[in-house]
Design an enzyme around this catalytic site. Structure first.
Site, PDB file in Angstrom:
ATOM      1  N   GLU A 166      -9.708  -5.270  -3.841  1.00 15.96           N
ATOM      2  CA  GLU A 166      -8.970  -4.454  -2.874  1.00 15.96           C
ATOM      3  C   GLU A 166     -10.051  -3.754  -2.180  1.00 15.96           C
ATOM      4  OE1 GLU A 166      -5.677  -3.667  -2.589  1.00 15.96           O
ATOM      5  OE2 GLU A 166      -4.607  -4.718  -4.108  1.00 15.96           O
ATOM      6  N   SER A 180       0.772  -1.097   0.031  1.00 20.50           N
ATOM      7  CA  SER A 180       0.156   0.104  -0.020  1.00 20.50           C
ATOM      8  C   SER A 180       0.949   1.299  -0.016  1.00 20.50           C
ATOM      9  CB  SER A 180      -1.052  -0.064   1.329  1.00 20.50           C
ATOM     10  OG  SER A 180      -2.001   0.854   0.955  1.00 20.50           O
ATOM     11  N   HIS A 184      -8.066  -5.102   0.517  1.00 15.22           N
ATOM     12  CA  HIS A 184      -6.783  -4.513   0.766  1.00 15.22           C
ATOM     13  C   HIS A 184      -5.726  -5.040   2.121  1.00 15.22           C
ATOM     14  CE1 HIS A 184      -4.130  -1.052  -0.450  1.00 15.22           C
ATOM     15  NE2 HIS A 184      -4.122  -0.585   0.685  1.00 15.22           N
TER      16      HIS A 184
END
Length: 556
Positions: A342, A224, A436
């Site tokens: 995600e 990320s 995610h």
């Protein structure tokens, strides 16, 4: 100022990633009674050895400018006499609280502006071992290297020297302002968190041999915001030569603010900084430096400040896509990929769908023009809000990752692409398959509830450990040799001309062309946005602004 100095079992999360907990480290050396000792340039350290793995924590790699000296590049750390106690993690960098309902909520035990520390795990007998440097996620707003999820034991047990890093977050790490640029010899500001990461890599170059690591075999790894940071490092001239490989989990190559001029219909970073100071009631940088760090950070977050890189012409010379297009990025092999779903807003309705199929199609046509039929094929209205959620995940993380794989391939380098699509009962029950950061417990091998935030779905499937072992084997072998492999695992072919990739489901499965047409659609749309002088790489699907139908066609 340090807050929350009580030690407890677990530490904080990032809005998208995690690692091992402890108390705030004292800034002064403490004589430790026993444990392995290592001598580095600033002084001696004493850590812990357990089952053949040595760990040294809370090591200052740089000195952060704080208070009235805030918003300066990192400085060399002070040296010390005696043996510094390196048995406990340093404090997290200042960050805002995360809502209690968030799956990522895991507040840090202690925070401080003086937070530039790192941690090292190494095999006790390590000699010129491969090195992985981990950059945590968290939207450049939250996170810390000491989360239980980020514990490096499973990497060290596979022969890797594993390093995890704290770096400045939020406005303290990413604010640009005209006054700050005026103070800089280079005439730039912002990117302080990125400069911290570069300083950490310089520390690794200069000191990691003392821990048994090979400074000539360093892999940067992040998820990320950590993946975005790794991508920044790939294009930054200041980071060149400090690492030889990269593992990039869910990155983003969107457009970012230019330092001093509005561009791509985006305010300049200096203008964003000036507006933030106005929101804070600070007349100038001196007034902003007088603000207490935690209060400044929380008020900036409430005002909508988005920490992100600044295209300053020096640390980040140009937009990321332009650098990758011209082949001026670091010439390093990569593992890069993203998660199958995600965006999954647990407990919420997700994006609002139009009331009818016709309205959905008409709105997509108004935005995508002649690209609309392909968008509707990939993301049909019949899938409801999931269509828009998957379009956003594909268009941000999937497109960005595959673009990097393609760019490295075009430089003649090996690039390996993956999709994490493993699900397990606890995640499936909450519609959180492949969300995610969901790959993190598996890529670290830390699957137990004690390693995870309280609201995280704990892996409870029959194949979870096998998936985790496969990821660890691929990741560590890549760090060692540039070739991800493992005994009994499928052969992971480089991306190449066939768009080879690996999908992590209950077992790794090799394939070609992850989702036919997906990359081509989002590449064509982002290219059109750039041609129109608009921002790109973030507003996808109905979140994008309508335009007249375009003549831009999908590049085959």
């Amino acid at each position: 100022m340090t807050i929350g100095t009580t030690c407890r079992g677990k530490m904080s999360l990032l809005g998208l990633a995690l690692a091992l907990a402890g108390c705030a480290h004292s800034s002064s050396p403490i004589e430790a009674a026993s444990g392995p000792e290592v001598g580095i340039e600033p002084g001696a350290l004493r850590g812990i050895e357990n089952s053949g793995i040595r760990s040294f924590k809370g090591i200052p790699y740089a000195a952060a400018a704080v208070g009235e000296r805030r918003w300066k590049p990192p400085q060399r750390p002070a040296s010390w006499t005696g043996v510094r106690d390196a048995r406990e993690f340093g404090p997290a960098c200042i960050q805002p609280p995360v809502p209690a309902r968030s799956i990522y909520n895991d507040p840090p035990a202690a925070t401080s502006e003086d937070c530039l520390s790192l941690n090292v795990w190494s095999p006790a007998d390590a000699r010129r071992a491969p090195v992985i440097v981990w950059l945590h996620g968290g939207s450049l707003r939250i996170g810390v290297s000491s989360l239980p999820l980020y514990d490096g034991n499973n990497y060290a047990s596979r022969g890797v020297v594993f390093v995890s890093v704290n770096y400045r977050l939020g406005p303290l790490g990413w604010l640009a302002h005209e006054e700050l640029s005026g103070e800089s010899p280079a005439g730039i500001s912002g990117n302080y968190g990125l400069l911290d990461q570069i300083a950490a890599l310089e520390w690794v170059r200069d000191n990691i041999a003392a821990f048994g690591g090979d400074p000539a075999n360093v892999t940067v790894m992040g998820e990320s915001a950590g993946a975005l940071s790794t991508t920044y490092l790939m294009v930054s001239p200041q980071a060149r030569g400090l690492f030889g490989k990269a593992i990039i989990q869910s990155t983003n190559v969107r457009s970012f603010p230019e330092l001093s001029q509005d561009d791509n219909r985006t305010p300049s970073a200096e203008r964003i900084g000036a507006e933030l100071l106005s929101d804070l009631g600070a007349s100038d940088i001196a007034a902003a430096r007088a603000l207490e760090a935690q209060d400044l950070t929380e008020r900036a977050t409430a005002a909508g400040f988005i920490p992100q890189g600044t295209i300053d012409g020096v640390v980040l010379p140009r937009q990321l896509v332009d650098i990758f297009d011209s082949g001026d990025q670091a010439r390093v092999p990569v593992i890069v990929g993203f998660n199958a779903h995600e965006f999954r807003p647990e407990g919420g309705p997700g994006p609002r769908m139009p009331s009818s199929l016709k309205e959905y199609e008409e709105r997509i046509e108004s935005i995508y023009g002649n690209l609309a039929p392909e968008f509707l094929r990939l993301y049909p209205a019949g899938e409801g809000a999931d269509a828009l959620l998957d379009a956003a995940g594909d268009g941000i993380f999937g497109w960005s990752g595959e673009r990097i794989a393609l760019s490295q391939r075009d430089l003649g380098l090996e690039s390996y692409f993956y999709i994490f699509d493993h699900c397990y009962p606890a995640a499936e029950r909450r519609d959180l398959c492949g969300f995610h950061a969901s790959e993190l417990p598996f890529s670290f091998g830390n699957l137990d509830a004690e390693a995870l935030p309280d609201r995280w779905p704990v892996p409870d499937g029959t194949s979870d450990r096998a998936v985790s072992d496969a990821m660890l084997d691929y990741w560590t072998s890549f760090a060692a040799s540039g070739n991800p492999h493992g005994e009994g695992l499928p052969d992971w072919q480089a991306y190449g001309s066939q768009q080879n990739y690996l999908r992590f489901v209950d077992t790794p499965v090799a394939g070609r062309d992850p989702r036919p047409g997906m990359f081509e659609l989002h590449e064509a749309f982002s290219r059109r946005q750039r041609e129109l002088g608009r921002s790109w790489g973030q507003a996808i699907g109905l979140a994008a602004e309508p335009e007249e139908p375009s003549t831009t066609r999908i590049k085959q």
